[in-house]
Scaffold this motif. Structure first.
Motif, PDB file in Angstrom:
ATOM      1  N   MET A  20      -6.574   7.829  -9.045  1.00 30.29           N
ATOM      2  CA  MET A  20      -6.272   7.366  -7.691  1.00 30.29           C
ATOM      3  C   MET A  20      -5.135   6.350  -7.710  1.00 30.29           C
ATOM      4  SD  MET A  20      -8.177   9.139  -5.777  1.00 30.29           S
ATOM      5  CE  MET A  20      -7.965  10.387  -7.055  1.00 30.29           C
ATOM      6  N   GLU A  21      -5.133   5.513  -8.736  1.00 28.25           N
ATOM      7  CA  GLU A  21      -4.070   4.515  -8.848  1.00 28.25           C
ATOM      8  C   GLU A  21      -2.723   5.185  -9.084  1.00 28.25           C
ATOM      9  OE1 GLU A  21      -5.615   2.162 -12.000  1.00 28.25           O
ATOM     10  OE2 GLU A  21      -6.917   0.956 -10.693  1.00 28.25           O
ATOM     11  N   ARG A  22      -2.711   6.245  -9.896  1.00 22.86           N
ATOM     12  CA  ARG A  22      -1.452   6.964 -10.145  1.00 22.86           C
ATOM     13  C   ARG A  22      -0.969   7.675  -8.882  1.00 22.86           C
ATOM     14  NH1 ARG A  22      -4.195   8.342 -14.985  1.00 22.86           N
ATOM     15  NH2 ARG A  22      -4.668  10.429 -14.172  1.00 22.86           N
ATOM     16  N   ILE A  23      -1.896   8.297  -8.152  1.00 19.81           N
ATOM     17  CA  ILE A  23      -1.529   8.978  -6.903  1.00 19.81           C
ATOM     18  C   ILE A  23      -0.972   7.962  -5.903  1.00 19.81           C
ATOM     19  CG2 ILE A  23      -2.444  10.194  -4.884  1.00 19.81           C
ATOM     20  CD1 ILE A  23      -4.399  11.603  -6.759  1.00 19.81           C
ATOM     21  N   ALA A  24      -1.634   6.830  -5.810  1.00 18.34           N
ATOM     22  CA  ALA A  24      -1.190   5.794  -4.870  1.00 18.34           C
ATOM     23  C   ALA A  24       0.209   5.306  -5.205  1.00 18.34           C
ATOM     24  CB  ALA A  24      -2.187   4.627  -4.887  1.00 18.34           C
ATOM     25  N   GLU A  25       0.450   5.095  -6.493  1.00 21.07           N
ATOM     26  CA  GLU A  25       1.767   4.595  -6.911  1.00 21.07           C
ATOM     27  C   GLU A  25       2.857   5.633  -6.672  1.00 21.07           C
ATOM     28  OE1 GLU A  25       3.971   2.706 -10.872  1.00 21.07           O
ATOM     29  OE2 GLU A  25       1.869   3.352 -10.954  1.00 21.07           O
ATOM     30  N   SER A  26       2.585   6.883  -7.026  1.00 20.29           N
ATOM     31  CA  SER A  26       3.606   7.917  -6.884  1.00 20.29           C
ATOM     32  C   SER A  26       3.870   8.279  -5.429  1.00 20.29           C
ATOM     33  CB  SER A  26       3.195   9.173  -7.660  1.00 20.29           C
ATOM     34  OG  SER A  26       2.006   9.729  -7.109  1.00 20.29           O
ATOM     35  N   SER A  27       2.872   8.110  -4.566  1.00 19.56           N
ATOM     36  CA  SER A  27       3.011   8.478  -3.147  1.00 19.56           C
ATOM     37  C   SER A  27       3.287   7.278  -2.245  1.00 19.56           C
ATOM     38  CB  SER A  27       1.739   9.196  -2.669  1.00 19.56           C
ATOM     39  OG  SER A  27       1.470  10.345  -3.451  1.00 19.56           O
ATOM     40  N   ASN A  28       3.340   6.087  -2.854  1.00 19.87           N
ATOM     41  CA  ASN A  28       3.585   4.854  -2.113  1.00 19.87           C
ATOM     42  C   ASN A  28       2.541   4.650  -1.010  1.00 19.87           C
ATOM     43  OD1 ASN A  28       4.970   2.447  -1.640  1.00 19.87           O
ATOM     44  ND2 ASN A  28       6.304   3.388  -0.075  1.00 19.87           N
TER      45      ASN A  28
END
Length: 264
Positions: free
Chosen positions: A198-206
């Protein structure tokens, strides 16, 4: 306020094995059985994330016959018997892209890990359970056995569907001999790896982690209860199922998905 249950010592004297017991739901299940008084063995390919001297660890690759044999021999040599077997191990490492992206090796790996590993462990421990006329086997499957995600986890879903079917058939054979067999099919569990995803998705999708989590829930068709499961949600139910309080339960699949599956 979190409700506390008085389950201390209800598994005192029992020997339990939890596969995939070093992290996620497996770790939570192992700790739950330990709190209930059981002697708990855990197994996985890699060392535990956090060392716990109260848990007996056997390193093994359960996707291979020699790995399951190592665990069976190790448990029986050290403890002489097994009372509770929680086949929690589950993994999907296949690529995205649907059926055309999946090779024979992808299918074979998924089936070996998610279906043949528990079959082999059951076969290794059942003779002794039947001889003592007592035992509990829990198969941790998945709602993907009923709700497959074709994009990336089809071999995993098919193997878990097979596990559900096998578990029911096995219960018909051994329940009259004193061994209860049950299936638990969780939905999405917010494990440490899921949190990192979830943290990676959040970072990549802003976006925020909360928004990333909601996007995944939406992709699953929604979770009516409003959140993914926590590992402890699964562990608490497994703790009940293996206890004497669930002594009349066998041959049943229990779905723990917060209402994700939209059908009855």
């Amino acid at each position: 306020m979190k409700q506390e249950f008085n389950f201390k010592n209800e598994l005192s004297g029992k020997i339990a094995l939890v596969t995939g017991g070093t992290k996620g739901a497996g770790k939570a299940i192992a700790e739950r059985l330990l709190k209930a008084g059981a002697t708990v063995v855990i197994t996985a390919r890699n060392e535990p994330e956090e060392e716990n001297s109260n848990l007996y660890f056997i390193p093994a690759d359960l996707s291979r016959p020699e790995g399951t044999q190592k665990v069976v021999e190790g448990v029986l040599l050290k403890f002489g018997r097994l009372d509770i077997l929680v086949n929690n191990l589950g993994a999907s490492e296949t690529p995205g892209g649907g059926f055309a992206a999946l090779t024979d090796e992808d299918w074979e790996t998924g089936i070996k890990t998610n279906l043949l590993a528990p079959v082999r462990l059951d076969r290794g421990f059942l003779p002794q359970m039947i001889e003592q006329e007592n035992g509990v086997i829990i198969h941790i499957a998945s709602i993907q056995g009923r709700l497959p995600l074709h994009e990336s986890t089809l071999p995993y879903a098919a193997a878990k569907a097979g596990l559900i079917n096998y578990s029911k058939g096995l219960s018909k054979e051994v329940s009259s001999k004193g061994v209860r067999v049950l299936t638990v099919s969780p939905g999405w569990i917010m494990t440490g790896s899921a949190t990192r995803m979830m943290e990676r998705i959040a970072e990549s999708s802003n976006i925020t982690v909360e928004q990333a989590t909601q996007s995944v829930m939406d992709a699953l068709g929604g979770i009516p209860i409003g959140r993914p499961a926590q590992p402890e949600d699964i562990a608490e139910f497994v703790g009940f199922l293996v206890s004497p309080r669930a002594g009349y339960l066998t041959g049943t699949e229990y779905i723990i998905d917060g209402g994700t599956i939209p059908t009855i």
